[in-house]
Design a protein around this motif. Structure first.
Motif, PDB file in Angstrom:
ATOM      1  N   VAL A 183      14.866  71.557 -25.550  1.00 27.75           N
ATOM      2  CA  VAL A 183      14.325  70.564 -26.844  1.00 27.75           C
ATOM      3  C   VAL A 183      15.317  69.557 -27.212  1.00 27.75           C
ATOM      4  CG1 VAL A 183      13.437  70.736 -28.986  1.00 27.75           C
ATOM      5  CG2 VAL A 183      12.388  72.653 -27.487  1.00 27.75           C
ATOM      6  N   LEU A 184      16.433  69.879 -27.365  1.00 26.94           N
ATOM      7  CA  LEU A 184      17.408  69.300 -27.752  1.00 26.94           C
ATOM      8  C   LEU A 184      17.680  68.035 -26.748  1.00 26.94           C
ATOM      9  CD1 LEU A 184      19.497  68.333 -29.903  1.00 26.94           C
ATOM     10  CD2 LEU A 184      21.234  70.022 -28.504  1.00 26.94           C
ATOM     11  N   PHE A 185      17.660  68.295 -25.487  1.00 26.03           N
ATOM     12  CA  PHE A 185      17.684  67.334 -24.525  1.00 26.03           C
ATOM     13  C   PHE A 185      16.738  66.065 -24.434  1.00 26.03           C
ATOM     14  CE2 PHE A 185      17.049  65.939 -20.061  1.00 26.03           C
ATOM     15  CZ  PHE A 185      17.998  65.123 -19.972  1.00 26.03           C
ATOM     16  N   LEU A 186      15.358  66.773 -24.369  1.00 23.77           N
ATOM     17  CA  LEU A 186      14.361  66.115 -24.507  1.00 23.77           C
ATOM     18  C   LEU A 186      14.220  65.128 -25.596  1.00 23.77           C
ATOM     19  CD1 LEU A 186      11.308  68.409 -23.238  1.00 23.77           C
ATOM     20  CD2 LEU A 186      12.415  66.348 -22.007  1.00 23.77           C
ATOM     21  N   SER A 187      14.698  65.667 -26.846  1.00 18.94           N
ATOM     22  CA  SER A 187      14.624  64.874 -28.100  1.00 18.94           C
ATOM     23  C   SER A 187      15.626  63.880 -28.080  1.00 18.94           C
ATOM     24  CB  SER A 187      15.132  65.697 -29.171  1.00 18.94           C
ATOM     25  OG  SER A 187      13.983  66.871 -29.634  1.00 18.94           O
ATOM     26  N   TRP A 188      16.743  63.962 -27.464  1.00 13.50           N
ATOM     27  CA  TRP A 188      17.691  62.987 -27.234  1.00 13.50           C
ATOM     28  C   TRP A 188      17.269  61.988 -26.355  1.00 13.50           C
ATOM     29  CZ3 TRP A 188      21.076  61.702 -23.158  1.00 13.50           C
ATOM     30  CH2 TRP A 188      21.946  60.708 -23.516  1.00 13.50           C
ATOM     31  N   THR A 189      16.498  62.306 -25.077  1.00 18.18           N
ATOM     32  CA  THR A 189      16.155  61.359 -24.287  1.00 18.18           C
ATOM     33  C   THR A 189      15.412  60.411 -24.641  1.00 18.18           C
ATOM     34  OG1 THR A 189      16.625  62.988 -22.466  1.00 18.18           O
ATOM     35  CG2 THR A 189      15.222  61.212 -21.986  1.00 18.18           C
ATOM     36  N   PHE A 190      14.427  61.019 -25.429  1.00 19.50           N
ATOM     37  CA  PHE A 190      13.146  60.077 -25.997  1.00 19.50           C
ATOM     38  C   PHE A 190      13.753  59.105 -27.187  1.00 19.50           C
ATOM     39  CE2 PHE A 190      10.076  63.405 -24.918  1.00 19.50           C
ATOM     40  CZ  PHE A 190       9.586  62.667 -23.889  1.00 19.50           C
ATOM     41  N   VAL A 200       7.365  64.961 -19.010  1.00 17.62           N
ATOM     42  CA  VAL A 200       6.190  64.952 -19.692  1.00 17.62           C
ATOM     43  C   VAL A 200       5.396  63.979 -19.421  1.00 17.62           C
ATOM     44  CG1 VAL A 200       5.092  64.542 -22.181  1.00 17.62           C
ATOM     45  CG2 VAL A 200       7.377  65.846 -21.853  1.00 17.62           C
ATOM     46  N   LEU A 201       4.103  64.037 -19.075  1.00 20.41           N
ATOM     47  CA  LEU A 201       3.185  63.323 -18.458  1.00 20.41           C
ATOM     48  C   LEU A 201       2.492  62.765 -19.980  1.00 20.41           C
ATOM     49  CD1 LEU A 201       2.372  62.077 -15.702  1.00 20.41           C
ATOM     50  CD2 LEU A 201       0.564  63.681 -15.735  1.00 20.41           C
ATOM     51  N   GLU A 202       2.430  61.255 -20.188  1.00 20.48           N
ATOM     52  CA  GLU A 202       1.930  60.753 -21.351  1.00 20.48           C
ATOM     53  C   GLU A 202       0.867  59.794 -20.837  1.00 20.48           C
ATOM     54  OE1 GLU A 202       3.229  57.637 -24.613  1.00 20.48           O
ATOM     55  OE2 GLU A 202       4.524  59.232 -24.384  1.00 20.48           O
ATOM     56  N   LYS A 203      -0.359  60.037 -21.668  1.00 16.42           N
ATOM     57  CA  LYS A 203      -1.393  59.088 -21.124  1.00 16.42           C
ATOM     58  C   LYS A 203      -1.263  57.510 -22.023  1.00 16.42           C
ATOM     59  CE  LYS A 203      -6.483  58.456 -20.788  1.00 16.42           C
ATOM     60  NZ  LYS A 203      -7.726  59.304 -20.783  1.00 16.42           N
ATOM     61  N   MET A 204      -1.428  56.536 -20.980  1.00 16.55           N
ATOM     62  CA  MET A 204      -1.001  55.270 -21.537  1.00 16.55           C
ATOM     63  C   MET A 204      -2.658  54.588 -22.024  1.00 16.55           C
ATOM     64  SD  MET A 204       2.005  55.020 -20.772  1.00 16.55           S
ATOM     65  CE  MET A 204       2.528  53.537 -20.816  1.00 16.55           C
ATOM     66  N   SER A 205      -2.360  53.570 -23.065  1.00 13.23           N
ATOM     67  CA  SER A 205      -3.442  53.024 -23.551  1.00 13.23           C
ATOM     68  C   SER A 205      -3.071  51.430 -23.825  1.00 13.23           C
ATOM     69  CB  SER A 205      -4.034  53.459 -24.745  1.00 13.23           C
ATOM     70  OG  SER A 205      -3.091  53.529 -25.719  1.00 13.23           O
ATOM     71  N   ILE A 206      -3.812  50.539 -24.198  1.00  8.50           N
ATOM     72  CA  ILE A 206      -3.220  49.078 -24.428  1.00  8.50           C
ATOM     73  C   ILE A 206      -2.537  49.305 -25.907  1.00  8.50           C
ATOM     74  CG2 ILE A 206      -4.195  46.997 -25.398  1.00  8.50           C
ATOM     75  CD1 ILE A 206      -6.644  47.186 -23.738  1.00  8.50           C
ATOM     76  N   VAL A 259       6.272  50.938 -22.390  1.00  3.95           N
ATOM     77  CA  VAL A 259       7.004  51.542 -21.097  1.00  3.95           C
ATOM     78  C   VAL A 259       8.397  51.368 -21.359  1.00  3.95           C
ATOM     79  CG1 VAL A 259       7.253  50.939 -18.700  1.00  3.95           C
ATOM     80  CG2 VAL A 259       4.880  50.506 -19.803  1.00  3.95           C
ATOM     81  N   GLN A 260       8.941  52.664 -20.999  1.00  5.02           N
ATOM     82  CA  GLN A 260      10.346  52.613 -21.181  1.00  5.02           C
ATOM     83  C   GLN A 260      11.179  52.661 -20.103  1.00  5.02           C
ATOM     84  OE1 GLN A 260      10.639  56.125 -23.510  1.00  5.02           O
ATOM     85  NE2 GLN A 260      10.003  55.344 -25.309  1.00  5.02           N
ATOM     86  N   GLU A 261      12.448  52.365 -19.863  1.00 12.20           N
ATOM     87  CA  GLU A 261      13.307  52.551 -18.705  1.00 12.20           C
ATOM     88  C   GLU A 261      13.461  54.097 -18.166  1.00 12.20           C
ATOM     89  OE1 GLU A 261      17.369  50.426 -17.954  1.00 12.20           O
ATOM     90  OE2 GLU A 261      17.712  52.295 -19.196  1.00 12.20           O
ATOM     91  N   SER A 262      13.086  54.293 -17.199  1.00 17.17           N
ATOM     92  CA  SER A 262      13.108  55.341 -16.386  1.00 17.17           C
ATOM     93  C   SER A 262      11.769  55.991 -16.402  1.00 17.17           C
ATOM     94  CB  SER A 262      14.195  56.475 -17.196  1.00 17.17           C
ATOM     95  OG  SER A 262      15.419  56.130 -16.810  1.00 17.17           O
ATOM     96  N   ASP A 263      10.588  55.608 -16.981  1.00 10.87           N
ATOM     97  CA  ASP A 263       9.379  56.053 -16.789  1.00 10.87           C
ATOM     98  C   ASP A 263       8.879  55.919 -15.517  1.00 10.87           C
ATOM     99  OD1 ASP A 263       9.007  56.496 -19.446  1.00 10.87           O
ATOM    100  OD2 ASP A 263       7.641  54.616 -19.897  1.00 10.87           O
ATOM    101  N   ILE A 264       7.960  56.682 -14.950  1.00 13.81           N
ATOM    102  CA  ILE A 264       7.151  56.428 -13.819  1.00 13.81           C
ATOM    103  C   ILE A 264       5.728  56.315 -14.171  1.00 13.81           C
ATOM    104  CG2 ILE A 264       6.582  57.626 -11.664  1.00 13.81           C
ATOM    105  CD1 ILE A 264       8.901  59.471 -12.121  1.00 13.81           C
ATOM    106  N   ILE A 265       5.404  55.154 -13.858  1.00 16.31           N
ATOM    107  CA  ILE A 265       3.974  54.722 -14.158  1.00 16.31           C
ATOM    108  C   ILE A 265       2.946  55.287 -12.949  1.00 16.31           C
ATOM    109  CG2 ILE A 265       2.228  52.781 -14.725  1.00 16.31           C
ATOM    110  CD1 ILE A 265       4.711  53.527 -16.582  1.00 16.31           C
TER     111      ILE A 265
END
Length: 140
Positions: free
Chosen positions: A7-14, A37-43, A47-53
């Motif tokens: 949880v700490l690592f994920l929080s730090w990354t975000f 984590v898979l996040e649904k996109m909308s208008i 988009v962040q560096e290191s994202d996979i779209i």
């Protein structure tokens, strides 16, 4: 303890992730994979560096990056944002993406015009060189 560290690592990354683009057009189901984590996109989604779209069947997305670069992805596409750096005041530029599957159109922005050697659009069979231009690519 392990759960706490995750949880700490994920929080730090975000918390330190850099927004590099915005979703301007979308149709169907489009996701950004961040860490695991898979996040649904909308208008309007960032988009962040290191994202996979990831686009699903009958889906598409249009992204506009900080420098004005435009990438449109068709259905069943996968695009990884490896590195992105746009600091014109310091003359620092880097645009590095990897397309492993699908359809894309690309129109270079300021990075492609100011530092074309800093743009890397990778596909499984090589790297597309950018010289301030537009192109279409399909990866099967």
């Amino acid at each position: 303890m392990f759960r706490f560290m995750c949880v700490l690592f994920l929080s730090w990354t975000f918390m330190f992730a850099q927004d590099v683009a915005i979703v301007k057009k979308i149709s169907g189901e489009v996701f950004a994979k961040r860490v695991k984590v898979l996040e649904k996109m909308s208008i309007g989604s960032k988009v962040q560096e290191s994202d996979i779209i990831i686009t699903k069947t009958n889906s598409s997305v249009g992204l506009i990056f900080e420098d004005g670069t435009i990438i449109s992805l068709g259905e069943n596409s996968v695009l990884s944002i490896n590195k992105y750096l746009f600091r014109p005041a310091k003359n620092e530029f880097l645009f590095d993406v990897d397309m492993s599957k699908g359809l894309a159109t690309f129109e270079s922005g300021k990075i492609g015009k100011l530092a074309p050697q800093a743009v890397k659009f990778r596909v499984p069979e090589g790297i597309v060189g950018i010289r301030g231009t537009k192109f279409y690519v399909e990866v099967k």
